[in-house]
Design an enzyme around this catalytic site. Structure first.
Site, PDB file in Angstrom:
ATOM      1  N   PHE A 190      10.116   1.602  -4.573  1.00 50.04           N
ATOM      2  CA  PHE A 190       9.834   0.962  -3.297  1.00 50.04           C
ATOM      3  C   PHE A 190       8.389   0.483  -3.258  1.00 50.04           C
ATOM      4  O   PHE A 190       7.527   1.020  -3.931  1.00 50.04           O
ATOM      5  CB  PHE A 190      10.187   1.854  -2.103  1.00 50.04           C
ATOM      6  CG  PHE A 190       9.193   2.929  -1.787  1.00 50.04           C
ATOM      7  CD1 PHE A 190       8.396   2.844  -0.663  1.00 50.04           C
ATOM      8  CD2 PHE A 190       9.067   4.038  -2.611  1.00 50.04           C
ATOM      9  CE1 PHE A 190       7.485   3.838  -0.367  1.00 50.04           C
ATOM     10  CE2 PHE A 190       8.168   5.040  -2.319  1.00 50.04           C
ATOM     11  CZ  PHE A 190       7.369   4.939  -1.190  1.00 50.04           C
TER      12      PHE A 190
ATOM     13  N   GLU B 163      -0.393  -3.322  -1.168  1.00 49.81           N
ATOM     14  CA  GLU B 163      -0.851  -4.580  -1.777  1.00 49.81           C
ATOM     15  C   GLU B 163      -2.273  -4.376  -2.290  1.00 49.81           C
ATOM     16  O   GLU B 163      -2.937  -3.405  -1.891  1.00 49.81           O
ATOM     17  CB  GLU B 163      -0.777  -5.726  -0.758  1.00 49.81           C
ATOM     18  CG  GLU B 163       0.661  -6.062  -0.370  1.00 49.81           C
ATOM     19  CD  GLU B 163       0.771  -7.259   0.581  1.00 49.81           C
ATOM     20  OE1 GLU B 163      -0.262  -7.830   0.962  1.00 49.81           O
ATOM     21  OE2 GLU B 163       1.909  -7.598   0.938  1.00 49.81           O
TER      22      GLU B 163
ATOM     23  N   GLY C 159      -5.098  -5.483  -1.557  1.00 47.37           N
ATOM     24  CA  GLY C 159      -6.221  -5.412  -0.629  1.00 47.37           C
ATOM     25  C   GLY C 159      -6.039  -4.514   0.572  1.00 47.37           C
ATOM     26  O   GLY C 159      -6.851  -4.548   1.482  1.00 47.37           O
TER      27      GLY C 159
ATOM     28  N   GLU D  11       1.355   8.622  -1.100  1.00 43.56           N
ATOM     29  CA  GLU D  11       2.057   8.662   0.214  1.00 43.56           C
ATOM     30  C   GLU D  11       1.062   8.797   1.367  1.00 43.56           C
ATOM     31  O   GLU D  11       1.321   9.491   2.347  1.00 43.56           O
ATOM     32  CB  GLU D  11       3.062   9.831   0.294  1.00 43.56           C
ATOM     33  CG  GLU D  11       4.026   9.930  -0.854  1.00 43.56           C
ATOM     34  CD  GLU D  11       5.082   8.856  -0.879  1.00 43.56           C
ATOM     35  OE1 GLU D  11       5.163   8.050   0.058  1.00 43.56           O
ATOM     36  OE2 GLU D  11       5.836   8.810  -1.848  1.00 43.56           O
TER      37      GLU D  11
END
Length: 404
Positions: free
Chosen positions: A127, A131, A133, A382
């Protein structure tokens, strides 16, 4: 069975599953983990063994060919596997989160199509939220999906996909602004996000038209499992591969998956800490200084006492968070606390075991060197410790809001 980290109230079936997994870890994972990790080699033989044990379908309902087990059973299995080699638990975790999201939020067609293959381990999930940034700032996602007839066209770059290369199904979170004005999107960015179920070939390079997995990211630890980027350039996905069939629900679907994933990371912290304690307590009885085993020096006994207490506390919180989710209650507070405590304690227990080993802890010959490089991943995976504390703080203020 060790004295620490026991779980009361397990059924016979749960105990049987855990005993099988522990046996597999002791025989098939621990003896080869350090060598494979140093080579950064994907543990194909171990993964095949886990498939045979049915672990890829552990929480998938029986009607789809899974074992239909609870989050608690799953978390306790992860704890055992991470005790052997944390990377292996990562191979299962992303698969499990995607299966959980499809089970909870998918259309009937999506469940029928994917879950039996995922239970067998033939389709393997990954999953993708992050990203390059943005890290934990999920609302700042820039990858976009634009509707074109019966399809969506996806563009953007994603980062930190565990199993990005080996997986054949990726749940990807992107922005899809249809039906929202730019002002609405800016005010409530969470409501303009959609999860797409993207099927692909395993491997690196262009794995389907418009989708590229450039290669493995070279990491300090957490080796063996592939961590990658994902680049979408005109990737066309049919509308029936929007998770749940409706756009704009992606953020909530992903957060539900991550909540379960946080219990998993807590379980990994518990497993790695247990292994570090085992290595420390064993070495302390073998190594002699000043005419006696170092375990007989009070300084080392104090370390062992602290380590064991942390192992026990982290395990109790992880079990509590899993049981809460299993009972159908909201568990974000408990999962955040368990993930935060288990990852911090794991780092501390590993460091104490490293200190007990003295100079040998620095040698690649000893297992503790690998654990020392693995533990930091749990501090950021996470959601960082700081993000956990923000979640915990907000939830506490909701629970203890002053009246009047």
């Amino acid at each position: 069975m060790a004295r620490l980290a026991q779980t009361a109230g397990l059924t016979d079936i749960q105990q049987e599953i855990l005993s099988t997994v522990r046996d597999f870890v002791d025989k098939e994972i621990i003896p080869v983990a350090t060598e494979l990790e140093h080579r950064d080699e994907y543990p194909q033989q171990i993964v095949d063994g886990l498939k045979e044990l049915g672990l890829f379908g552990l929480m998938i309902p029986e009607e789809y060919g899974g074992l239909g087990e609870s989050l608690l059973t799953y978390a306790l299995c992860v704890e055992e596997i991470a005790r052997g080699w944390m990377s292996v638990s990562g191979i299962i975790n992303t698969h499990f989160i995607v299966a959980y999201m499809i089970k909870q939020h998918g259309t009937q067609e999506q469940k029928d199509h994917f879950l039996p293959k995922m239970a067998a381990g033939d389709v393997r999930g990954a999953f993708s939220m992050s990203e390059p940034g943005l890290g934990s700032d999920v609302a700042a996602i820039t990858s976009k999906a634009v509707k074109d007839g019966d399809e969506y066209v996806l563009n953007g770059q994603k980062m930190w996909l565990t199993n990005g290369g080996t997986s054949t199904l990726v749940a990807v979170l992107v922005r899809s602004d249809e039906g929202h004005s730019p002002e609405e999107t800016a005010a409530k960015p969470h409501k303009s996000m959609t999860t797409f179920l993207v099927e692909k070939e395993p491997g690196f390079g262009e794995v389907r038209p418009g989708l590229t997995i450039p290669g493995k990211i070279d990491k300090m630890g957490y080796k063996g499992v592939d961590t990658t980027e994902l680049i979408m350039d005109g990737l066309r996905i049919p509308a029936d591969r929007v998770l749940g069939g409706t756009t704009g629900r992606g953020f909530y679907q992903m957060m539900d998956g991550v909540e379960v994933g946080r219990v998993n990371v807590a379980a990994r912290g518990c497993g790695v800490a247990q292994r570090a304690f085992e290595l420390g307590v064993s070495y302390a009885q073998q190594r002699h200084t000043f005419g006696k085993p170092i375990a007989q020096h009070q300084a080392i006994q104090f370390k062992l006492a602290e380590m064991a207490t942390k192992v026990e506390a982290a395990h109790a919180m992880m079990v509590n968070a899993a049981r809460k989710k299993d009972s159908g209650e909201r568990n974000d507070l408990e999962a955040g606390m368990a993930k935060y405590l288990a990852s911090e304690y794991c780092k501390e227990v590993v460091e104490d075991a490293f200190r007990i080993h003295g100079g040998y802890g620095f040698s690649k010959e000893y297992e503790i060197e690998r654990l020392y490089r693995e533990a930091p991943m749990l501090l950021i995976g996470e959601g960082t410790a700081e993000i956990q504390k923000m979640i915990i703080g907000r939830r506490l203020l909701e629970e203890y809001r002053l009246q009047g």
